[in-house]
Design an enzyme around this catalytic site. Structure first.
Site, mmCIF file in Angstrom:
data_model
loop_
_atom_site.group_PDB
_atom_site.id
_atom_site.type_symbol
_atom_site.label_atom_id
_atom_site.label_comp_id
_atom_site.label_asym_id
_atom_site.label_seq_id
_atom_site.Cartn_x
_atom_site.Cartn_y
_atom_site.Cartn_z
ATOM 1 N N SER A 36 -4.402 5.212 0.912
ATOM 2 C CA SER A 36 -4.905 6.550 1.222
ATOM 3 C C SER A 36 -6.235 6.424 1.933
ATOM 4 C CB SER A 36 -5.075 7.374 -0.056
ATOM 5 O OG SER A 36 -5.513 8.678 0.237
ATOM 6 N N ARG A 37 -6.483 7.336 2.858
ATOM 7 C CA ARG A 37 -7.762 7.319 3.562
ATOM 8 C C ARG A 37 -8.904 7.761 2.655
ATOM 9 N NH1 ARG A 37 -6.753 10.901 8.758
ATOM 10 N NH2 ARG A 37 -5.684 12.125 7.161
ATOM 11 N N LYS A 90 9.836 15.304 0.144
ATOM 12 C CA LYS A 90 10.447 16.312 1.011
ATOM 13 C C LYS A 90 9.390 16.990 1.880
ATOM 14 C CE LYS A 90 8.790 20.168 -0.857
ATOM 15 N NZ LYS A 90 8.090 21.221 -0.082
#
Length: 304
Positions: A36-37, A90
């Site tokens: 993750s950033r 999704k």
């Protein structure tokens, strides 16, 4: 068998609220890393670069992609080419053709690709499917209304191309519909409300064959509405609370015990163990059809 190691890519709201607790409670999985950033999970190694993760952690065989749909294809492609199994939050991609390409890559690499639809794991969905099996559907109504500011606070990507707008929650309803109906339906008409200056709709009305209709609204405050009713010549099924409560002909039915995301990870464990994939694109097909057929209305501007 030892727990399989999984890496979550994209430590945002859905990952923190659903994926991490589901993995922690599972007998099949170990959360071994995140990418993750900005986000992280306490006690879990965090990588800022996905390529570095793939290079330095060959022991992690499963990648769970919780990124927004816009960048997801490139991450999934890299993971599959590196021989890792992939779970897709999704919607599985921005477009149908993207996911078809991922299916091909997974088959070539001999790994599992799972396009997850969490609402299909709602506690009443299997019961509704069993009740409707073999029956003639005479009509139905989907009412899916929620507050985008609550569920996607400040997440501008939902209004960018590929973000789906109100179909981001609406596709949950479509995933249930395509799971429980004994015969498929298709979109016949749609009307879409686009906030002035935005690229995706904030509300929609969709009509399907077999008398099924859908109303979506992303500006509902207070109690949220995730309801679906399907009528047949032999009775009616009503699903409430996003598929988690089932009523048949006015009588509430027993519900399954397992929650949606734990059920998804149990399914992924089974797919990997048996060398299979699960990629059903029918919910995304309905969204694409609604976008193609939809009459566009420009409505009041929206800002978070």
């Amino acid at each position: 068998m030892a727990n399989r190691k999984v890496c979550i890519v994209g430590v945002g709201k859905i990952a923190v609220d659903q994926h991490v607790p589901a993995i922690d409670a599972s007998p099949d999985w170990e959360l071994a890393a995140t990418v993750s950033r900005k986000g992280s999970v306490e006690g879990i190694p965090t990588f800022r670069d996905f390529d570095v993760l793939l290079s330095e952690r060959p022991d992690i065989e499963v990648i769970s992609l919780c990124l927004p749909p816009q960048p997801r294809f490139q991450y999934a492609r890299k993971a599959l080419k590196a021989g890792r199994h992939v779970m897709l939050e999704k919607p599985p991609g921005q477009t149908l053709s993207e996911v078809h390409d991922l299916q091909r890559l997974a088959e070539e690499a001999g790994v599992t690709l799972f396009a997850t639809w969490h609402s299909r794991m709602g506690k009443g969905v299997a019961g509704a499917k069993a009740f409707l099996a073999g029956k003639e559907v005479t009509g139905g109504k989907i009412t899916w209304k929620e507050d985008v500011r609550h569920w996607h606070p400040g997440q501008e990507w939902v209004f960018e191309p590929g973000g789906l707008g109100v179909f981001d929650p609406g596709i949950n309803a479509l995933s249930i519909l395509t799971e429980i109906l004994p015969k498929p339906v298709h979109v016949t008409r749609a009307e879409l409300d686009f906030p002035d200056g935005r690229q995706t709709p904030i509300a929609a009305r969709v009509e399907f064959s077999r008398g099924v209709t859908m109303e979506l609204d992303w500006l509902q405050t207070g109690p949220q509405t995730w309801d679906m009713e399907i009528h047949t010549t032999e009775g009616s099924a009503v699903l409430k609370f996003g598929g988690n409560e089932l009523w048949i002909d006015g009588q509430q039915q027993p519900a399954a015990e397992i929650e949606e995301y734990p059920a998804l990870y149990a399914r992924m464990a089974d797919l990997v163990e048996n060398g299979r994939s699960d990629v059903d694109l029918s919910p995304l097909t309905h969204v694409a059809d609604a976008m193609t057929l939809g009459r566009r209305n420009v409505v009041a501007p929206f800002a978070f």
